[in-house]
Design a protein around this motif. Sequence first.
Motif, PDB file in Angstrom:
ATOM      1  N   ALA A 289     -24.509 -69.257 -39.865  1.00 14.27           N
ATOM      2  CA  ALA A 289     -25.407 -70.411 -39.928  1.00 14.27           C
ATOM      3  C   ALA A 289     -26.549 -70.207 -40.904  1.00 14.27           C
ATOM      4  O   ALA A 289     -27.137 -71.177 -41.380  1.00 14.27           O
ATOM      5  N   ALA A 290     -26.876 -68.961 -41.217  1.00  7.75           N
ATOM      6  CA  ALA A 290     -28.088 -68.674 -41.989  1.00  7.75           C
ATOM      7  C   ALA A 290     -27.857 -68.785 -43.489  1.00  7.75           C
ATOM      8  O   ALA A 290     -26.936 -68.178 -44.025  1.00  7.75           O
ATOM      9  N   VAL A 291     -28.697 -69.567 -44.156  1.00  5.10           N
ATOM     10  CA  VAL A 291     -28.711 -69.586 -45.616  1.00  5.10           C
ATOM     11  C   VAL A 291     -29.441 -68.349 -46.116  1.00  5.10           C
ATOM     12  O   VAL A 291     -29.018 -67.682 -47.053  1.00  5.10           O
ATOM     13  N   ASP A 292     -30.553 -68.042 -45.474  1.00  5.79           N
ATOM     14  CA  ASP A 292     -31.338 -66.842 -45.763  1.00  5.79           C
ATOM     15  C   ASP A 292     -31.453 -66.068 -44.458  1.00  5.79           C
ATOM     16  O   ASP A 292     -32.200 -66.467 -43.554  1.00  5.79           O
ATOM     17  N   ARG A 293     -30.696 -64.984 -44.339  1.00  6.16           N
ATOM     18  CA  ARG A 293     -30.677 -64.222 -43.077  1.00  6.16           C
ATOM     19  C   ARG A 293     -32.081 -63.782 -42.669  1.00  6.16           C
ATOM     20  O   ARG A 293     -32.432 -63.826 -41.489  1.00  6.16           O
ATOM     21  N   TYR A 294     -32.867 -63.362 -43.620  1.00  8.67           N
ATOM     22  CA  TYR A 294     -34.209 -62.875 -43.307  1.00  8.67           C
ATOM     23  C   TYR A 294     -35.054 -63.974 -42.671  1.00  8.67           C
ATOM     24  O   TYR A 294     -35.669 -63.780 -41.610  1.00  8.67           O
ATOM     25  N   GLU A 295     -35.082 -65.146 -43.310  1.00  7.68           N
ATOM     26  CA  GLU A 295     -35.871 -66.255 -42.789  1.00  7.68           C
ATOM     27  C   GLU A 295     -35.331 -66.724 -41.441  1.00  7.68           C
ATOM     28  O   GLU A 295     -36.098 -67.089 -40.546  1.00  7.68           O
ATOM     29  N   PHE A 296     -33.996 -66.724 -41.299  1.00  5.92           N
ATOM     30  CA  PHE A 296     -33.390 -67.168 -40.046  1.00  5.92           C
ATOM     31  C   PHE A 296     -33.836 -66.290 -38.889  1.00  5.92           C
ATOM     32  O   PHE A 296     -34.307 -66.782 -37.853  1.00  5.92           O
ATOM     33  N   PHE A 297     -33.721 -64.963 -39.051  1.00 11.43           N
ATOM     34  CA  PHE A 297     -34.068 -64.065 -37.961  1.00 11.43           C
ATOM     35  C   PHE A 297     -35.581 -64.010 -37.732  1.00 11.43           C
ATOM     36  O   PHE A 297     -36.031 -63.838 -36.597  1.00 11.43           O
ATOM     37  N   LYS A 298     -36.370 -64.150 -38.785  1.00  6.63           N
ATOM     38  CA  LYS A 298     -37.823 -64.186 -38.609  1.00  6.63           C
ATOM     39  C   LYS A 298     -38.223 -65.406 -37.792  1.00  6.63           C
ATOM     40  O   LYS A 298     -38.973 -65.291 -36.819  1.00  6.63           O
ATOM     41  N   ASN A 299     -37.713 -66.580 -38.182  1.00  5.94           N
ATOM     42  CA  ASN A 299     -38.056 -67.797 -37.457  1.00  5.94           C
ATOM     43  C   ASN A 299     -37.534 -67.764 -36.030  1.00  5.94           C
ATOM     44  O   ASN A 299     -38.214 -68.227 -35.100  1.00  5.94           O
ATOM     45  N   ALA A 300     -36.327 -67.238 -35.852  1.00  2.00           N
ATOM     46  CA  ALA A 300     -35.763 -67.142 -34.503  1.00  2.00           C
ATOM     47  C   ALA A 300     -36.623 -66.243 -33.625  1.00  2.00           C
ATOM     48  O   ALA A 300     -36.896 -66.559 -32.456  1.00  2.00           O
ATOM     49  N   TYR A 301     -37.063 -65.119 -34.180  1.00  3.19           N
ATOM     50  CA  TYR A 301     -37.900 -64.196 -33.406  1.00  3.19           C
ATOM     51  C   TYR A 301     -39.225 -64.853 -33.024  1.00  3.19           C
ATOM     52  O   TYR A 301     -39.635 -64.815 -31.851  1.00  3.19           O
ATOM     53  N   ILE A 302     -39.908 -65.454 -34.004  1.00  4.83           N
ATOM     54  CA  ILE A 302     -41.213 -66.046 -33.750  1.00  4.83           C
ATOM     55  C   ILE A 302     -41.114 -67.165 -32.721  1.00  4.83           C
ATOM     56  O   ILE A 302     -41.926 -67.264 -31.793  1.00  4.83           O
ATOM     57  N   GLN A 303     -40.074 -67.994 -32.841  1.00  2.00           N
ATOM     58  CA  GLN A 303     -39.918 -69.107 -31.904  1.00  2.00           C
ATOM     59  C   GLN A 303     -39.505 -68.611 -30.524  1.00  2.00           C
ATOM     60  O   GLN A 303     -39.926 -69.167 -29.501  1.00  2.00           O
ATOM     61  N   GLN A 304     -38.687 -67.557 -30.476  1.00  2.00           N
ATOM     62  CA  GLN A 304     -38.299 -67.008 -29.180  1.00  2.00           C
ATOM     63  C   GLN A 304     -39.517 -66.452 -28.444  1.00  2.00           C
ATOM     64  O   GLN A 304     -39.694 -66.672 -27.245  1.00  2.00           O
ATOM     65  N   ARG A 305     -40.388 -65.731 -29.181  1.00  2.00           N
ATOM     66  CA  ARG A 305     -41.575 -65.174 -28.532  1.00  2.00           C
ATOM     67  C   ARG A 305     -42.475 -66.292 -28.014  1.00  2.00           C
ATOM     68  O   ARG A 305     -43.015 -66.217 -26.908  1.00  2.00           O
ATOM     69  N   GLU A 306     -42.641 -67.352 -28.812  1.00  2.00           N
ATOM     70  CA  GLU A 306     -43.458 -68.481 -28.378  1.00  2.00           C
ATOM     71  C   GLU A 306     -42.864 -69.119 -27.132  1.00  2.00           C
ATOM     72  O   GLU A 306     -43.585 -69.454 -26.181  1.00  2.00           O
ATOM     73  N   TYR A 307     -41.551 -69.275 -27.123  1.00  2.00           N
ATOM     74  CA  TYR A 307     -40.862 -69.881 -25.980  1.00  2.00           C
ATOM     75  C   TYR A 307     -41.098 -69.060 -24.719  1.00  2.00           C
ATOM     76  O   TYR A 307     -41.411 -69.593 -23.645  1.00  2.00           O
ATOM     77  N   LEU A 308     -40.955 -67.722 -24.823  1.00  2.00           N
ATOM     78  CA  LEU A 308     -41.103 -66.859 -23.654  1.00  2.00           C
ATOM     79  C   LEU A 308     -42.554 -66.794 -23.180  1.00  2.00           C
ATOM     80  O   LEU A 308     -42.822 -66.832 -21.975  1.00  2.00           O
ATOM     81  N   ILE A 309     -43.475 -66.687 -24.106  1.00  2.00           N
ATOM     82  CA  ILE A 309     -44.892 -66.587 -23.749  1.00  2.00           C
ATOM     83  C   ILE A 309     -45.363 -67.850 -23.037  1.00  2.00           C
ATOM     84  O   ILE A 309     -46.137 -67.795 -22.075  1.00  2.00           O
ATOM     85  N   LEU A 310     -44.872 -69.017 -23.496  1.00  2.00           N
ATOM     86  CA  LEU A 310     -45.262 -70.297 -22.898  1.00  2.00           C
ATOM     87  C   LEU A 310     -44.326 -70.714 -21.778  1.00  2.00           C
ATOM     88  O   LEU A 310     -44.405 -71.848 -21.300  1.00  2.00           O
TER      89      LEU A 310
END
Length: 263
Positions: free
Chosen positions: A214-235
């Motif tokens: 699914a990733a066009v840019d693997r780095y950006e994909f995993f960075k965004n996934a990580y940041i959003q996952q942490r936000e989801y869990l924290i909230l």
Amino acid sequence: MNLKPMVIRLAMPVLLSSVVGCASAPAARIDESDPWEGFNRNMQVFNDNLDEYAMKPLAKGYQWITPSFVDRGVTNFFSNINDIGVTINDLFQFKLAQTGSDGARFLVNTVAGIGGLFDVATEIDLPKHNEDFDQTLAVWGVPSGPYLVLPLFGPSSVRGVFGLVGDAAMNPISYIDGGIVSGTYGAIGGGLFVLNAVDTRADNLSTARIATEAAVDRYEFFKNAYIQQREYLILDGNVPENDWDLDVDFNNFNNEYVEPDEI
């Protein structure tokens, strides 16, 4: 002859084109959330190569030789140990009702589930929660700091590094054979660490494949996934839907068990 007006007329188009050129091509600015992008990208390449040539073959071999019920039991065993840290972090975050629920879950699975090999607690409505020390620090008001890709561990942040240390301190396996107390792992502790890593990787083979496709840019994909996952869990999942950039089930991200025939 006054040359000044002529020079100005000749120079004006050049000056205008220079100004327009500068406006259309501004100097590259560093992303404040990811100031170490060069290092992080190199570290992700290192981790990807390590995964491709070591972890993935081990994970596939593990799934090939391990019956599904044994694979499930190993996953349950480490999940049950993880519930110790989950319960402590519940308490640190003042989630008292969840503290009681997760503490009961650990006791039920340890006793009735034969050391956690069977997830009896889920069957009696004691669901699994995902709490860690990084989330606790966030609840205490500690900022995440810049995005950081760690060797072996992958996506993280400056706060996440301290979160990993805190989680290790809450994990009984860390103290086997001296563990973090002596600064080294013995055969048992090291073996359990490797088994947990391989089992986790095996359970996420299909998830990683889908992400790669699914990733066009693997780095950006995993960075965004990580940041959003942490936000989801924290909230605790209370994030506005329009904040999502990725279609990912963050409640099960990196924690989803996948049967071998689904790979």
